[in-house]
Design an enzyme around this catalytic site. Structure first.
Site, PDB file in Angstrom:
ATOM      1  N   ASP A  21      43.244  42.405  37.357  1.00 12.38           N
ATOM      2  CA  ASP A  21      44.351  41.568  37.824  1.00 12.38           C
ATOM      3  C   ASP A  21      45.316  42.413  38.636  1.00 12.38           C
ATOM      4  O   ASP A  21      45.350  43.649  38.525  1.00 12.38           O
ATOM      5  CB  ASP A  21      45.092  40.931  36.648  1.00 12.38           C
ATOM      6  CG  ASP A  21      45.860  39.676  37.061  1.00 12.38           C
ATOM      7  OD1 ASP A  21      45.662  39.207  38.198  1.00 12.38           O
ATOM      8  OD2 ASP A  21      46.663  39.164  36.260  1.00 12.38           O
ATOM      9  N   GLY A  22      46.099  41.730  39.471  1.00 12.49           N
ATOM     10  CA  GLY A  22      47.144  42.360  40.255  1.00 12.49           C
ATOM     11  C   GLY A  22      48.417  41.554  40.163  1.00 12.49           C
ATOM     12  O   GLY A  22      48.388  40.356  39.860  1.00 12.49           O
ATOM     13  N   GLU A  56      45.241  42.982  43.740  1.00 16.89           N
ATOM     14  CA  GLU A  56      44.036  42.354  43.193  1.00 16.89           C
ATOM     15  C   GLU A  56      42.796  43.121  43.643  1.00 16.89           C
ATOM     16  O   GLU A  56      41.883  43.388  42.840  1.00 16.89           O
ATOM     17  CB  GLU A  56      43.946  40.895  43.659  1.00 16.89           C
ATOM     18  CG  GLU A  56      45.050  39.981  43.159  1.00 16.89           C
ATOM     19  CD  GLU A  56      44.802  39.438  41.762  1.00 16.89           C
ATOM     20  OE1 GLU A  56      43.811  39.865  41.124  1.00 16.89           O
ATOM     21  OE2 GLU A  56      45.604  38.600  41.314  1.00 16.89           O
ATOM     22  N   ASP A  76      40.840  36.610  38.315  1.00 19.59           N
ATOM     23  CA  ASP A  76      41.417  35.272  38.503  1.00 19.59           C
ATOM     24  C   ASP A  76      41.804  35.036  39.963  1.00 19.59           C
ATOM     25  O   ASP A  76      42.468  34.045  40.273  1.00 19.59           O
ATOM     26  CB  ASP A  76      42.614  35.048  37.577  1.00 19.59           C
ATOM     27  CG  ASP A  76      43.772  36.006  37.833  1.00 19.59           C
ATOM     28  OD1 ASP A  76      43.757  36.718  38.862  1.00 19.59           O
ATOM     29  OD2 ASP A  76      44.699  36.051  37.001  1.00 19.59           O
ATOM     30  N   HIS A 133      46.270  32.721  33.395  1.00 11.69           N
ATOM     31  CA  HIS A 133      47.283  32.133  32.504  1.00 11.69           C
ATOM     32  C   HIS A 133      46.749  30.899  31.769  1.00 11.69           C
ATOM     33  O   HIS A 133      47.446  29.900  31.612  1.00 11.69           O
ATOM     34  CB  HIS A 133      48.547  31.775  33.294  1.00 11.69           C
ATOM     35  CG  HIS A 133      49.105  32.911  34.088  1.00 11.69           C
ATOM     36  ND1 HIS A 133      49.748  33.978  33.507  1.00 11.69           N
ATOM     37  CD2 HIS A 133      49.069  33.161  35.424  1.00 11.69           C
ATOM     38  CE1 HIS A 133      50.105  34.836  34.449  1.00 11.69           C
ATOM     39  NE2 HIS A 133      49.704  34.369  35.616  1.00 11.69           N
ATOM     40  N   ASP A 143      46.856  41.077  33.001  1.00 12.57           N
ATOM     41  CA  ASP A 143      48.071  40.552  33.630  1.00 12.57           C
ATOM     42  C   ASP A 143      49.292  41.313  33.116  1.00 12.57           C
ATOM     43  O   ASP A 143      50.164  41.721  33.894  1.00 12.57           O
ATOM     44  CB  ASP A 143      48.203  39.058  33.344  1.00 12.57           C
ATOM     45  CG  ASP A 143      49.516  38.492  33.867  1.00 12.57           C
ATOM     46  OD1 ASP A 143      49.679  38.404  35.087  1.00 12.57           O
ATOM     47  OD2 ASP A 143      50.389  38.152  33.046  1.00 12.57           O
TER      48      ASP A 143
END
Length: 371
Positions: A21-22, A56, A76, A133, A143
């Site tokens: 994730d970023g 990302e 994601d 999320h 995250d």
């Protein structure tokens, strides 16, 4: 800031699943990236001036570099997944230019990423998408790690990364559950967050809904200048909004007219889109050419959302099912854009209704010019 990752576990059966994730504030601004295969095997880092998409990409790049052997990278970001599995082939063929002839953004990281994948045996690295999320524990973990790095670089420093034991930074990054109670009792933004929690069909990202006329009010069913103009203007809107919301996802149906033009415009500027299919047989009364375009829109969509399983039995049921489909799209998206013939006041009434429901005013509609 570069962080040393712990050695990968050698006792992991089968492909190692690594989540990435970023995060970024300001876009551009301070950002962070992270990868993790467990609570005690992860790495993270960040930069003081970057973008969300670069973070990302960096997360995926570092995950592959630092985890040898068979790998499943779970992300994601539809931007990264679509780029890896589709867009990058065209970029390379076109000399690192998009279909619109523009230079590919983040080319340096994309080239590094494609190079490290090419160094691995064919099929050793695979990619999966997970909705952000959505309560996925590992997605929440990376995250949280990325957000910690983002916040640390906002403050002018950097957080330490690498191995971590215990619940980890991701444990504090959850969203309000909002369980129980009526959605109508919540503020609009919280309604959408709660609706996403309750309805797993809603795509991740910043959603922009598209509504508008069918071809008979947009220049006709054959290719024509009016449809071209609407497609061009939709592409401009998507490209501009993607600079503000890097996680932009266009939410559109698959009927001819503004909906299919939106899918084609999104592909032109390489913005992911989710195709919403209201019910089976939605294209039954269309021409063969229109069905082909609709099938192409489904095949090239980043995500396909299917709402109802039962096909309407008659025209009245069809109309009611379309109303339910449109209501679902409006409830899912925080913004909308319309394309209509300004000589017809029905979309104007829809615009007013959208304005009321969205509470933030949809993007100003673009009526097509006279034919």
């Amino acid at each position: 800031m570069s962080l040393d990752a712990p050695p990968p576990r050698s006792d992991h059966p089968g492909p190692l699943r690594v989540y990435t994730d970023g995060a970024c504030s300001g876009n551009p601004g301070p950002g962070g990236w992270a990868w993790a295969s467990s609570a005690d095997h992860h790495a993270s880092g960040g930069e003081a001036d970057t973008t969300n998409n670069r973070m990302e990409l960096t997360a995926v790049l570092r995950a592959i570099q630092e985890n040898p052997g068979p790998l499943v990278v779970v992300m994601d970001s539809t931007y990264v997944k679509s780029g890896l599995e589709s867009w990058s082939k065209g970029w390379v063929r076109n000399g690192w230019r998009t279909k619109a002839g523009e230079p590919v953004k983040n080319r340096d990281i994309w080239q590094d990423l494609l190079a490290v994948i090419a160094e691995r045996p064919t099929g050793e690295v695979r990619f999966e998408w997970v909705k952000g999320h959505s309560g996925d524990v590992m997605n929440d973990l990376v995250d949280g790690l990325a957000v910690i790095q983002r916040d640390a670089h906002r403050a002018g420093g950097g957080a330490s990364g690498g191995a971590s034991a215990g619940g980890g930074p991701g444990s504090g990054s959850g969203t309000r559950s909002g369980s129980g109670g009526r959605l109508a009792d919540l503020p609009v933004d919280e309604q959408r967050a709660e609706r996403r929690r309750r309805d797993p069909r809603i795509p991740g990202g910043y959603l922009l809904a598209v509504f508008g006329h069918t071809p008979d009010r947009l220049g006709g069913w054959d290719p024509n200048p009016v449809a071209d103009r609407v497609r061009d203007e939709l592409a401009e809107v998507f490209d501009a909004l993607a600079r503000i919301h890097p996680d932009l996802v266009v939410l559109t149906g698959t009927r001819p007219g503004a909906e299919l033009l939106a899918a084609e415009a999104a592909r032109r500027v390489e913005v992911p889109y989710a195709a919403v299919v209201g019910f089976p047989g939605i294209d039954r009364n269309l021409s063969a050419a229109a069905r082909v375009r609709g099938a192409e829109a489904l095949d090239l969509a980043a995500e396909v959302v299917r709402l109802e399983k039962k096909e309407p039995a008659d025209v009245d049921q069809f109309r009611r099912a379309m109303i339910r489909r449109d209501a679902w799209i409006v409830a899912a998206a925080p913004a909308a854009v319309l394309g209509w013939d300004e000589g017809d006041d029905r979309p104007a009434r829809l615009h007013a209704d959208l304005d009321r429901k969205l509470r933030a005013g949809p993007t100003r509609p673009h009526p097509p010019p006279p034919a």
